[in-house]
Design an enzyme around this catalytic site. Structure first.
Site, mmCIF file in Angstrom:
data_model
loop_
_atom_site.group_PDB
_atom_site.id
_atom_site.type_symbol
_atom_site.label_atom_id
_atom_site.label_comp_id
_atom_site.label_asym_id
_atom_site.label_seq_id
_atom_site.Cartn_x
_atom_site.Cartn_y
_atom_site.Cartn_z
ATOM 1 N N THR A 151 -7.296 -4.004 2.441
ATOM 2 C CA THR A 151 -8.099 -3.812 1.225
ATOM 3 C C THR A 151 -7.711 -4.818 0.147
ATOM 4 O O THR A 151 -6.563 -5.280 0.106
ATOM 5 C CB THR A 151 -7.881 -2.377 0.683
ATOM 6 O OG1 THR A 151 -8.459 -2.266 -0.621
ATOM 7 C CG2 THR A 151 -6.412 -2.023 0.570
ATOM 8 N N ASP A 152 -8.655 -5.116 -0.759
ATOM 9 C CA ASP A 152 -8.345 -5.986 -1.902
ATOM 10 C C ASP A 152 -7.315 -5.341 -2.822
ATOM 11 O O ASP A 152 -6.656 -6.018 -3.611
ATOM 12 C CB ASP A 152 -9.607 -6.344 -2.694
ATOM 13 C CG ASP A 152 -10.412 -5.136 -3.173
ATOM 14 O OD1 ASP A 152 -9.976 -3.983 -2.937
ATOM 15 O OD2 ASP A 152 -11.482 -5.341 -3.776
ATOM 16 N N GLU A 153 -7.135 -4.015 -2.709
ATOM 17 C CA GLU A 153 -6.224 -3.314 -3.619
ATOM 18 C C GLU A 153 -4.757 -3.677 -3.392
ATOM 19 O O GLU A 153 -3.919 -3.383 -4.245
ATOM 20 C CB GLU A 153 -6.410 -1.798 -3.513
ATOM 21 C CG GLU A 153 -7.757 -1.346 -4.041
ATOM 22 C CD GLU A 153 -7.785 0.138 -4.366
ATOM 23 O OE1 GLU A 153 -6.783 0.683 -4.857
ATOM 24 O OE2 GLU A 153 -8.837 0.758 -4.122
ATOM 25 N N TYR A 212 -1.969 4.663 -2.054
ATOM 26 C CA TYR A 212 -2.887 4.214 -0.999
ATOM 27 C C TYR A 212 -2.712 2.723 -0.737
ATOM 28 O O TYR A 212 -2.484 2.297 0.398
ATOM 29 C CB TYR A 212 -4.348 4.511 -1.395
ATOM 30 C CG TYR A 212 -5.344 3.641 -0.674
ATOM 31 C CD1 TYR A 212 -5.491 3.717 0.710
ATOM 32 C CD2 TYR A 212 -6.130 2.712 -1.371
ATOM 33 C CE1 TYR A 212 -6.385 2.887 1.382
ATOM 34 C CE2 TYR A 212 -7.019 1.894 -0.709
ATOM 35 C CZ TYR A 212 -7.143 1.983 0.666
ATOM 36 O OH TYR A 212 -8.018 1.158 1.332
#
Length: 286
Positions: free
Chosen positions: A68-70, A92
């Protein structure tokens, strides 16, 4: 089956002729991850370790880990490329970043052909309504207000589902082992603006005061990154670019939820401003 069950996963690879693994399975709800950090770590890190180990033993041709970009953390100006440091700001994203390290180690140690992808937010039909776009659509279709965390100024990049599918097909064919690929889009919108767009589409109004009537500002998340700007030049060089314009993608999505929201099991819980916490299944950690 469950990726956290080593015997099941081992048997799967022994009995099925699996040559490619696309690993999407994960706990992904950011708000819930603050309540259940251990479970997120268990599923996202331990589960990934089980899967990559079994895939390596089975000599699969390619293992694609969907991240994910997160993992980059938030940024107001700096654009992230694949070499940018990982600075996750919630449990997460931290669990996804840790899982990336396990996957990458199989390339470093065994030259096992792994590829890691980091994508922007995905939207489209069939998405579970805990995610922001289907949540807002479903609330408005039930004559309820969009619940907006904090100021609503947080900006997100949105990619239509078919564009993401095309990206994964490109990575399967062209992606080089050991590499990381950002799957991003330049299309960016604040959460408040997103709510207004959906109110305009569903409630057929352009009046600012009427739009505000359908927006309910609630307290912010414990951490809520402002932006995740990504550079996807590496994917462009493989021949992929997003094709579906926002107006087309969001229209198809709104139409789908009109007909299908009731098919979701326990969907009402997903529409709460914050997760309705229930105990996860008892962990049987070996």
């Amino acid at each position: 089956g469950d990726i956290c069950e080593p015997h099941f996963i081992k048997q799967l690879f022994e009995t099925e002729k699996i040559d490619i693994v696309l690993h999407f399975a994960a706990q992904t709800h950011v708000d819930l991850s603050f309540w259940h950090a251990l479970e997120f770590t268990y599923v996202n890190v331990y589960g990934t370790n089980v899967l990559v180990a079994a895939a390596h033993e089975a000599n699969v041709e390619k293992f694609v880990y969907v991240s994910t970009d997160e993992v980059y953390g938030g940024s107001t100006d700096q654009e992230f490329d694949e070499s940018s440091p990982k600075r996750p700001t919630n449990p997460y994203a931290s669990s996804k970043a840790a899982a990336e390290c396990f996957v990458q180690s199989y390339w470093e140690r065994y030259q096992f052909p792994v590829v890691i992808t980091r994508s922007s937010n995905v939207y489209g039909p069939h998405q579970y309504p805990e995610k922001v776009i289907p949540k807002f659509i479903s609330l408005l279709q039930q004559n309820r207000k969009c619940c907006i965390h904090g100021s609503g100024l947080q900006r997100r990049n949105f990619l239509y589902a078919t564009d993401v599918v095309e990206a994964f097909l490109t990575v399967l064919k062209e992606g080089k082992p050991g590499e990381i690929y950002n799957i991003g889009t330049n299309f960016e919108m604040s959460i408040a603006q997103l709510a207004k767009e959906l109110i305009h589409l569903i409630k057929k109004t352009s009046s600012e005061s009427e739009m505000e009537h359908w927006m309910d500002y609630v307290k912010d998340r414990p951490t809520n990154d402002l932006r995740y700007p990504m550079n996807s030049e590496k994917m462009h060089k493989l021949g992929w670019r997003p094709k579906v314009p926002w107006k087309e993608g969001i229209k198809k999505t709104v139409e789908w939820y009109k007909e299908n929201f009731h098919n979701w099991k326990n969907a009402e819980k997903a529409l709460e401003p914050f997760p309705v916490t229930e105990p996860f299944a008892q962990l049987n950690v070996p």
